[in-house]
Design an enzyme around this catalytic site. Structure first.
Site: not given
Ligand code: AMP
Ligand code: MG
Length: 534
Positions: A109, A111-112, A144-145, A202, A279-280, A289
């Site tokens: 989901g 997350g940030r 931390d989002g 974005r 997810d990307n 992403d």
């Molecule tokens: P990513 O590898 O950037 O595609 O992230 C994978 C998952 O981790 C996704 O659900 C992102 O929303 C979550 N995520 C990555 N970095 C953060 C962050 N700093 N805070 C909260 N969620 C994160």
């Molecule tokens: Mg992602």
């Protein structure tokens, strides 16, 4: 008047299709949780103490019908830092799952990322405005989002650079610093340090990912899955017609075709995504992403910028098409309950491979300035790829140089031949007599092929320079721009943004941004390798 949101941004017409038409998480409170049977959760951005606008994209602002004075207003900064909501905004975070590095990871989901709202312009185009790094959401898990400045600079510039290169991509409207610190352990070595925080806005017609569908299949929730697929077809694929079993198949086929196009563009410009988890992967076939991505300096199909992937190199440059296909298989599995026809889904997956092979050939022919790819060109291309790796060769400079090689002068010495591409070589010592002879043999084979095509050098150069960029967002440029930004100097961010508006043009006064990676950047973190810590 400027502080009256309804006045300044009155041209932004909100049309919240996603939240109106899809099931919402009934819980409104913002705490981390597993969410069932919902496509999103309502959540507001977390306000920040002292936001500052660093840069914005002129073209994208224009597409959104925002004027320069709108973008330079305090209100703009407040909105795109997450401090101020317009009354029609309905902020939410999307629920999705995903396969990470080949394994099902469950719920991920946004997350940030927080979607502020969905706007339509007078041409009827839909755009979702999404803040990345604006605080925790129900999907933030243990994180931390937030986002740090270095990764936000990278995402902001790269999104716009890709757009101007003609690569399908999500866009970036704005980059703001938050005035707050974000702690990151950049090297995962137990040494966390505070870094400046930032937020990128974005923009995309849709932020749906393969993982958006996978999550409902994993939960055996065919009802929500169907709602989401129907919604996707009715909004972003409405040209296909009313959703039905047949239309689902056509939709999947189109997702496969769009994915082919995106990957062929990546291969053309030397882009390595670095973390092609499901997810990307955008269902619209857009690059999405921007994390530990990188650009090929020296041509090396095995290169990956992502340190987390250093051992298996799953997401290396030369394997991106196969990984995208693997990801499409996961999407096919996810939507299978709506279709129950493995053969037809499999057909689209097979067609993906054929289509990729044929578009790759066409792209390679274009990079070489050939009129069309002929069967015999397989040898020319495979020999080229050997020659490019014989000596460390900058891919971007090589193709730009090749466009300058004369094919009309009958006799040329080896030195004359090599002069067109000499800038592309990294290590002088590797240019041994044998290696030079091998390169020249290929160059002569190439000249002969061009003569057979009967193309004049001048026309060939014009055609080649339209597909072989001069300016790409080299890893070391990203690092310098981020380093300077951390020191409070944003001049390079804005200058690069400007340079990358015309990546195929010579721009002689900007030539310093078209040079190969300097030696200091060879092994430096951020320039040749990146972690996911951002
Ligand atoms: P990513 O590898 O950037 O595609 O992230 C994978 C998952 O981790 C996704 O659900 C992102 O929303 C979550 N995520 C990555 N970095 C953060 C962050 N700093 N805070 C909260 N969620 C994160
Ligand atoms: Mg992602």
């Amino acid at each position: 008047m400027e502080n009256n949101p309804e006045f300044t941004f009155s041209k932004l017409r909100f049309d919240p299709r996603f939240v109106k038409q899809l099931p919402a998480d009934p819980i409104k409170d913002n705490h981390r949780r597993q969410v069932a049977s919902a496509c999103f959760s309502y959540v507001n951005p977390t306000p920040v103490s002292s936001p500052q606008l660093i840069a914005y994209s002129k073209e994208l602002a224009e597409q959104l019908e925002l004027s320069a004075s709108d973008c330079q207003s305090d209100l703009f900064t407040q909105i795109f830092a997450g401090n101020q909501l317009l009354s029609d905004m309905t902020p939410y975070a999307q629920c999705y799952g995903g396969h990470q590095f080949g394994h099902w990871a469950g719920q991920l989901g946004d997350g940030r990322a927080i979607n502020l709202g969905e706007v339509t312009n007078s041409a009827g185009e839909h755009h979702i405005l999404q803040l990345k790094g604006a605080g925790a959401t129900p999907y933030s898990r243990t994180a931390d989002g937030l986002a740090v400045l270095r990764s936000s600079v990278r995402e902001f510039i790269c999104s716009e650079a890709m757009y101007h290169l003609g690569v399908p991509t999500t866009r970036a409207l704005s980059l703001v610093t938050t005035g707050e610190e974000v702690v990151r352990d950049m090297f995962y070595d137990g040494n966390p340090k505070p870094e400046p925080g930032a937020i990128v806005c974005r923009v995309s017609p849709s932020f749906l990912r393969f993982g958006s569908y996978e999550i409902f299949a994993a939960q055996d929730d065919t009802e929500t899955l169907k709602k989401l697929v129907d919604y996707t077809i009715e909004t972003d694929f409405s040209h296909l017609g009313k959703p039905s079993r047949d239309i689902y198949l056509q939709w999947f086929d189109e997702v496969c075709q769009r994915t082919v196009e995106m990957i062929v563009h990546w291969m053309r410009v030397g882009f390595v995504h670095g973390v092609m988890n499901t997810d990307n992967m955008s269902v619209l076939g857009l690059t999405i992403d921007y994390g530990p991505y990188g650009w090929l300096d020296n041509y090396d199909p095995n290169w990956t910028p992502n340190t987390t992937d250093a051992t298996n190199r799953r997401y290396r440059y030369g394997q991106q098409a196969q990984i995208a296909q693997w990801n499409l298989v996961q999407l096919a599995n996810a939507i299978y309950p709506l279709i129950e026809d493995a053969e037809s889904l499999g057909q689209s997956i097979n067609d993906y491979a054929h289509e990729y092979a044929s578009q790759l050939e066409a792209m390679r022919a274009a990079k070489l300035g050939l009129k069309a790819y002929q069967v015999d060109d397989a040898n020319l291309v495979s020999e080229l790829h050997k020659v490019l790796q014989l000596v460390e060769t900058d891919m971007t400079l090589f193709y730009r140089g090749l466009a300058d090689l004369s094919t009309e002068t009958q006799y040329q010495t080896d030195e004359q031949l090599l002069s067109a591409i000499s800038d592309a070589y990294y290590v002088e010592d590797q240019l041994t007599l044998d290696n030079k002879a091998a390169i020249c043999q290929w160059l002569r084979q190439y000249q002969q092929r061009i003569r057979q095509d009967g193309t004049y050098d001048i026309e060939r150069k014009v055609a080649m320079n339209k597909v072989n960029p001069k300016y790409v967002f080299r890893n070391y440029l990203a690092q310098i721009a981020a380093d300077k930004a951390e020191q409070g100097d944003f001049s390079l961010v804005n200058e690069l943004l400007e340079v990358f508006r015309y990546p195929y043009d010579e721009q002689p006064d900007k030539a310093q941004y078209a040079v190969k990676r300097p030696d200091w950047a060879r092994e430096r973190a951020g320039c040749s390798m990146l972690s996911c810590s951002s």
